[in-house]
Design an enzyme around this catalytic site. Structure first.
Site, mmCIF file in Angstrom:
data_model
loop_
_atom_site.group_PDB
_atom_site.id
_atom_site.type_symbol
_atom_site.label_atom_id
_atom_site.label_comp_id
_atom_site.label_asym_id
_atom_site.label_seq_id
_atom_site.Cartn_x
_atom_site.Cartn_y
_atom_site.Cartn_z
ATOM 1 N N ARG A 1 -10.516 3.538 6.095
ATOM 2 C CA ARG A 1 -11.437 2.592 5.465
ATOM 3 C C ARG A 1 -10.806 1.807 4.323
ATOM 4 O O ARG A 1 -11.186 0.662 4.061
ATOM 5 C CB ARG A 1 -12.650 3.358 4.934
ATOM 6 C CG ARG A 1 -13.472 4.017 6.022
ATOM 7 C CD ARG A 1 -14.624 4.816 5.444
ATOM 8 N NE ARG A 1 -14.151 5.881 4.551
ATOM 9 C CZ ARG A 1 -14.954 6.719 3.909
ATOM 10 N NH1 ARG A 1 -16.258 6.599 4.049
ATOM 11 N NH2 ARG A 1 -14.465 7.659 3.138
ATOM 12 N N THR B 1 0.852 -1.187 0.000
ATOM 13 C CA THR B 1 0.000 0.000 0.000
ATOM 14 C C THR B 1 0.890 1.240 0.000
ATOM 15 O O THR B 1 2.106 1.145 -0.131
ATOM 16 C CB THR B 1 -0.931 0.021 1.226
ATOM 17 O OG1 THR B 1 -0.159 0.347 2.395
ATOM 18 C CG2 THR B 1 -1.608 -1.332 1.430
ATOM 19 N N CYS B 2 0.266 2.390 0.209
ATOM 20 C CA CYS B 2 1.029 3.631 0.164
ATOM 21 C C CYS B 2 2.001 3.770 1.328
ATOM 22 O O CYS B 2 2.904 4.600 1.275
ATOM 23 C CB CYS B 2 0.088 4.827 0.122
ATOM 24 S SG CYS B 2 -0.895 5.020 1.614
#
Length: 441
Positions: free
Chosen positions: A116, A47-48
């Protein structure tokens, strides 16, 4: 088989190193699992702000070999030396693996606590591994349990109720910098067309931004905007869009960076205030962009520091649910460790029973009386196997499979290997058998 994980995230390492580790993530999975080594399966969560590899070794004795294979592959694709990769990726084994992944999937371990997007990223990580054929049943169960835990935490606690995410926090910061309540009337240029870019576009729209222009170095902007709205940009139309933009949102992480020199000629004095939001690990915007007059640069680190903290009571409730779910998963995993021993005991008992029934048939033929005796004997054996089966599951769940295996040896003379060694032996036998068939063919 044994699960373990290699973890690098915002909480234990700088994001520049995380970005370098992530290079070639898909190639690492395919290469490691297809190779003839100790790695049976691998799911990559990139992910980031994190790069995590969840792996399954073929046996407990091969965990270190499996880890070395993964470290070597990551090194080859990232350009980092093996010792740097080994130091950057923290190894987790046993109960720590589900406990960490469940905390990640619920957003407890996120830069923006309760975000989320991470639950969807966890689901996509498993789906990608399954599509590539590099997952295993145990890894599937692990990730499905993580997704289930995320849903339970979301339903039973207030964690994430505010809908905070890295993108939402970044856009709120941008609105503050531009001294506006909404982004209505603003022009945004979005770099990237992946899942994260999709989330950014949705957040922009929620805040009233209707003029969203999308650029992709890979040429996927047309397809992206066709399903989500917005205007696709090309190399020719990008400069004009940059000159008019109020917001730049970087989600691509491509090798091509937008630098101050690229913007300076397009935005003379008097241009509208510009906020550049760099959400890509490998950076879409060069740091010198922040040196331009009228330009603010927000990075992942900026967002992490600005993210609001959740209430302590909510965090405690969520952490308790995660701990309970991780314990349940570990018990379920342990309970499976004696399945092969239960099968061995049943097979042994049934073989003895079948021999005795065959003798009865030889002496008395296939009469009604013989059928009644067979029915009674099978029912009796089923009842006799009930307690050993229950005890096997209890001991396995408690992590004491060795006692059960020793009892089988002492009482029945059944020498059953532990689950990991059993699986490894069966796989080796299968490979030998396949090789023999190939040779004879």
């Amino acid at each position: 088989m044994v699960l373990f994980s290699l973890v690098a995230s915002h909480s234990n390492i700088d994001l520049e190193t995380v970005a370098r580790l992530s290079a070639g993530a898909a190639a690492v999975s395919a290469e490691v699992v297809s190779g003839n080594n100790a790695v049976a399966g691998l799911v990559t969560l990139a992910t980031c702000n994190r790069y995590e590899l969840y792996a399954q070794a073929r046996s407990a004795e091969e965990v270190e070999d499996a880890r070395q294979s993964i470290v070597a592959a990551v090194s080859a694709h990232s350009g980092l030396a093996e010792h740097q990769v080994a130091e950057a990726l923290a190894t987790q084994e046993g109960p720590a693996v589900p406990r960490h992944l469940f905390a990640v999937s619920t957003g407890l371990d996120s830069a923006v606590v309760g975000e989320r997007e991470i639950a969807g990223q966890v689901r996509r990580a498993l789906s990608t591994a399954q599509d590539a054929g590099v997952s295993t049943p145990a890894l599937v169960r692990l990730f499905q349990a993580a997704s289930k835990t995320a849903k339970e935490v979301g339903a039973q606690t207030a964690l994430g109720r505010r809908g905070m995410s890295i993108v939402s926090v970044a856009l709120e910061l941008a609105a503050d910098l531009q001294d506006v309540r909404s982004l209505a009337g603003k022009t945004a240029v979005l770099f990237g067309t992946g899942a994260y870019a999709g989330a950014a576009m949705a957040q922009l729209a929620q805040r009233g931004c209707t003029d969203i222009r999308v650029y992709s170095i890979s040429g996927r902007a047309e397809t992206f905007t066709a399903s989500r709205g917005g205007t696709a940009l090309s190399e020719e139309t990008l400069p004009g869009a940059l000159a008019e933009a109020h917001l730049l949102v970087g989600c691509s992480g491509s090798e091509q960076q937008l630098a101050a020199a690229d913007l300076a000629g397009l935005r003379p004095g008097g241009s509208a205030q510009l906020t550049a939001i760099d959400l890509a690990l490998s950076h879409d915007f060069a740091p010198d962009v922040a040196d331009l007059p009228g330009v603010d640069l927000l990075t992942l680190e900026t967002v992490r520091q600005a993210a609001p903290a959740e209430q302590q009571e909510t965090l405690s409730e969520a952490a308790a649910l995660v701990a309970s779910a991780a314990e349940s998963f570990e018990q379920a995993q342990n309970a499976r460790s004696l399945d092969h021993a239960i099968v061995a005991l049943r097979r042994h008992t049934m073989a003895v029973l079948d021999d005795e029934i065959a003798k009865i048939r030889q002496q008395h033929g296939c009469t009604a009386a013989t059928a009644e005796v067979e029915f009674a004997m099978r029912r009796m054996v089923k009842q006799l196997l009930h307690v050993p089966t229950v005890r096997a599951k209890e001991l396995a769940a408690a992590g004491d499979a060795e006692s059960y295996l020793s009892a089988l040896d002492a009482l029945y003379g059944l020498k059953v290997e532990p689950a990991g060694l059993q699986a490894a032996a069966e796989e080796k036998l299968a490979m030998t058998h396949d090789g023999g068939e190939s040779a004879s063919a």
